[in-house]
Design an enzyme around this catalytic site. Structure first.
Site, PDB file in Angstrom:
ATOM      1  N   ASP A   1       8.044  -2.779  -9.679  1.00 37.93           N
ATOM      2  CA  ASP A   1       7.603  -3.407  -8.441  1.00 37.93           C
ATOM      3  C   ASP A   1       6.816  -4.669  -8.746  1.00 37.93           C
ATOM      4  O   ASP A   1       7.045  -5.730  -8.168  1.00 37.93           O
ATOM      5  CB  ASP A   1       6.718  -2.417  -7.670  1.00 37.93           C
ATOM      6  CG  ASP A   1       6.511  -2.864  -6.247  1.00 37.93           C
ATOM      7  OD1 ASP A   1       5.534  -2.404  -5.633  1.00 37.93           O
ATOM      8  OD2 ASP A   1       7.313  -3.666  -5.748  1.00 37.93           O
TER       9      ASP A   1
ATOM     10  N   ASP B   1       6.800   2.395  -0.282  1.00 37.50           N
ATOM     11  CA  ASP B   1       5.424   2.689  -0.684  1.00 37.50           C
ATOM     12  C   ASP B   1       4.996   4.036  -0.161  1.00 37.50           C
ATOM     13  O   ASP B   1       4.454   4.853  -0.900  1.00 37.50           O
ATOM     14  CB  ASP B   1       4.475   1.631  -0.117  1.00 37.50           C
ATOM     15  CG  ASP B   1       4.707   0.289  -0.753  1.00 37.50           C
ATOM     16  OD1 ASP B   1       4.516  -0.719  -0.069  1.00 37.50           O
ATOM     17  OD2 ASP B   1       5.092   0.281  -1.933  1.00 37.50           O
TER      18      ASP B   1
END
Lengths: 209, 458
Positions: free
Chosen positions: B269, B376
């Site tokens: 990420d 997330d």
């Protein structure tokens, strides 16, 4: 809450290392190590409370600098209260939550000869600790703000006392009663420091405006 | 996944003071989401909105122009005020994100603790081909690392595929993909989940009722997520979908692989969002260049946006970008194409009654919102759920991970307010979460257990 958690982590680390490095068969040593662990943890908690105070101080300065009218939207007293509550909640949660989970399951309390009031006293003790943390937060921050070291020392000593008293368990009279008395004292002190007075209290209770 | 601080649908950077404030607050924070597509799309979209500095919404040209003019003059003058408001709103945004993340985690933990199905090992995904049932520790470690490599490469491939699709304007394909994924998630996974919950509590249910319930649930979900719906309902659906996805991950990822994957994904990420050649960043930039709304990738939006004038055409077009994945469940499901039903959350731009916004003042009343990618949510919940499922310290560990993740989220949002650009939301939280998980499980637990057995208090 996070700061309390970190302090718990560090103190557990120390204790764990100490235990691993020592002889597991020696009862007295283990007990001694435990006492050491507890005291050290208390000191670490207070140290982290201080660190948190420093952090909040910086934050308030930042907020004041940015605000339009020169005062920050949240006062240091409010922050002290919140910090205390955070510490208290975290410590209470960690003390109680496994107990509560176990309480849901089957079992008999004290079947092996321990006290039957285990759950009850744990609940009361946790409650008194949560309250105490809140009040200590207020007292501690006030002491830091006004540079009164004796207030800070008093908080630390009180914390050590309460933890030490819990060593009296299962003689609950020895631990619960003094803790509650200490809590009442801390409550009154914090109330006075926050600007309260007997008159305010009376007015509040009698619902005058 | 990406977290955006999206003030409105159109955060165009320059603009009047309001917009500058908005843009200040809304740097998108891309957080990696497994589905990717969604995240990228969403990210790009949000980004685009933010950067393009034209109209608030792609359709609202008037607003854009108005905003454009005001920018340079006001900006300098209002920087201070801007910052202050940034901080103030920043705090509000943090709370706005805490609640859904907490809810998602609560759902996942509650399910894990009560429904045994999700902690039973019934096979693995095709994405983690190596088994962990090996006798030696070294072999197990090696297998988990290999599993991670496979998983991450699948994700990278999917992301790049999405970026390419987006670049070459194959919108229909992406939309179809997203819709398919969300369909599968809303219907199939819900059916399984409901079945397991009913089994656990030994509640009898007949098929017609089940059909009606699931049909309604799924249909309303599809409408809410892909089209219009009340904001809270949409948020609720997104939370549920993230929780379902997280539960699937918890069930099907083998133990050590799960932890290594969590770590690897946060690193990915970080790189995908911040490196100049990262796929997510490229997606964002492409979307910005084209001045298009990004696909409502799985983005959770906490604010409402007043639609400006006309309905956005893209609203209908948004589909959940989902990456499909193969799931081999115990015979219940046949092999399907992988789909991450990370439903795209897309900022439902119009959960709110469409008001014909005509003036700048009205525009200014828009609520600023923060956007967080659904990936997330999913990975946070996977971490906490795994902690609840596998830690022997039980609730202490779970609680510690929960607090760690929330603090990580706080810090990320703080960085967002400072840097004002897209930031990955996974790394800090996952790092904190992992540290706290392992340390609490191994260090704090024996300490607390000993204390509790002697009834000592610290």
């Amino acid at each position: 809450a996070f700061f309390w958690l970190v302090s718990l982590l560090l103190s557990s680390l120390i204790w764990f290392i100490a235990v691993k490095a020592s002889d597991p068969q020696d009862e007295r040593l283990q007990k001694g190590l435990l006492i050491f662990g507890v005291m050290f943890s208390v000191l670490l908690q207070e140290a982290f409370r201080f660190l948190y105070y420093k952090l909040l101080r910086k934050a308030i300065e930042g907020l004041v600098a940015l605000s339009e009218d020169g005062c920050s939207p949240i006062s240091i007293q409010q922050m002290a209260y919140v910090a205390g509550v955070g510490f208290g909640l975290m410590s209470g949660a960690f003390s109680m939550i496994n107990l509560l989970a176990d309480a849901l399951g089957p079992g008999t309390v004290g079947i092996h000869g321990d006290s039957q009031l285990y759950f009850l006293t744990s609940a009361f003790m946790t409650m008194v600790l949560i309250f105490l943390h809140t009040f200590w937060g207020i007292l501690f921050f006030h002491g830091c703000e006004h540079r009164r070291w004796w207030e800070i020392a008093a908080v630390v000593v009180m914390h050590l006392t309460v933890s030490g008293l819990s060593f009296c368990n299962p003689l609950y009279v020895g631990s619960l009663v003094p803790s509650y008395l200490l809590m009442a004292a801390a409550a009154a002190w914090a109330y006075l420091l926050s600007g309260g007075s007997a008159q305010n209290l009376r007015r509040f209770l009698l619902c005058k405006c | 996944m990406i977290t955006f601080m999206n003030n409105s649908d159109s955060e165009e950077e320059p603009c009047n003071e309001r917009t500058s404030l908005m843009s200040a607050e809304s740097p998108p924070v891309p957080s990696y989401q497994d589905g990717l597509q969604a995240s990228e799309a969403g990210e790009a979209q949000a980004h685009r909105k933010r950067r393009a500095g034209s109209s608030r919404s792609p359709n609202n040209i008037t607003g854009g122009e108005m905003s454009g003019s005001g920018v340079p003059v006001r900006e300098s003058a209002l920087e201070n005020e801007e910052e202050e408001l940034t901080l103030k709103y920043g705090a509000k945004h943090v709370i706005m994100l805490f609640v859904p993340v907490t809810l998602c985690m609560i759902v996942v933990v509650a399910t894990i603790k009560s429904v045994r199905f999700y902690t039973e090992k019934n096979g693995q995904l095709i994405y983690t081909p190596f088994s962990e049932d090996t006798p030696s520790v070294g072999q197990r470690l090696l297998n988990s690392v290999l599993n991670t490599i496979v998983m991450i490469s699948v994700i990278i491939v999917m992301t790049v595929f999405l970026v390419l699709l987006y670049k070459y304007r194959c919108y229909k394909f992406i939309h179809g993909w997203l819709i398919l994924s969300s369909l599968m998630l809303l219907f199939l996974f819900t059916y399984i989940y409901l079945g397991e919950v009913l089994k656990t509590y030994n509640v009898a249910m007949d098929y017609p009722t089940l059909f009606i319930v699931i049909w309604n649930f799924g249909a309303v979900g599809m409408i809410c997520i892909h089209w219009k719906g009340p904001l809270q309902l949409q948020q609720a659906y997104l939370i549920m979908i993230s929780a379902l996805m997280a539960l699937v991950f918890i069930k099907y990822l083998p133990e050590w692989s799960a932890w290594v994957i969590l770590g690897a994904i946060s690193i990915y990420d970080l790189m995908a969002v911040l490196c100049p050649k990262g796929p997510l960043r490229m997606l964002v930039e492409t979307a910005q260049e084209r001045n298009e709304p990004i696909f409502p990738a799985l983005i959770y939006s906490s604010a409402m946006m007043w639609t400006v004038g006309m309905a956005k055409p893209d609203t209908a077009a948004r589909g959940p970008s989902q990456q499909t994945w193969h799931a081999a469940e115990d015979g219940r499901e046949h092999l399907r194409s992988p789909s991450h039903a990370e439903s795209q959350m897309s900022e439902t731009r119009s959960p709110v009654p469409t008001r014909p916004v005509t003036s700048l003042e009205e525009l200014e009343e828009e609520e600023r919102g923060v956007k967080l990618g659904l990936g997330d949510f999913i990975f946070y919940s996977v971490l906490v759920g795994k902690a609840a499922a596998t830690a022997s310290g039980d609730w202490n560990t779970t609680l510690a991970c929960f607090v760690a993740i929330l603090i990580g989220l706080c810090l990320t949002l703080l960085l967002l307010a400072v840097f004002k650009k897209a930031l990955p939301a996974l790394p800090i939280s996952i790092t904190f979460g992992l540290i706290f998980y392992f340390s609490t499980d191994n260090l704090v637990r024996p300490f607390m257990d000993t204390l509790a057995s002697h009834q000592l208090y610290i």
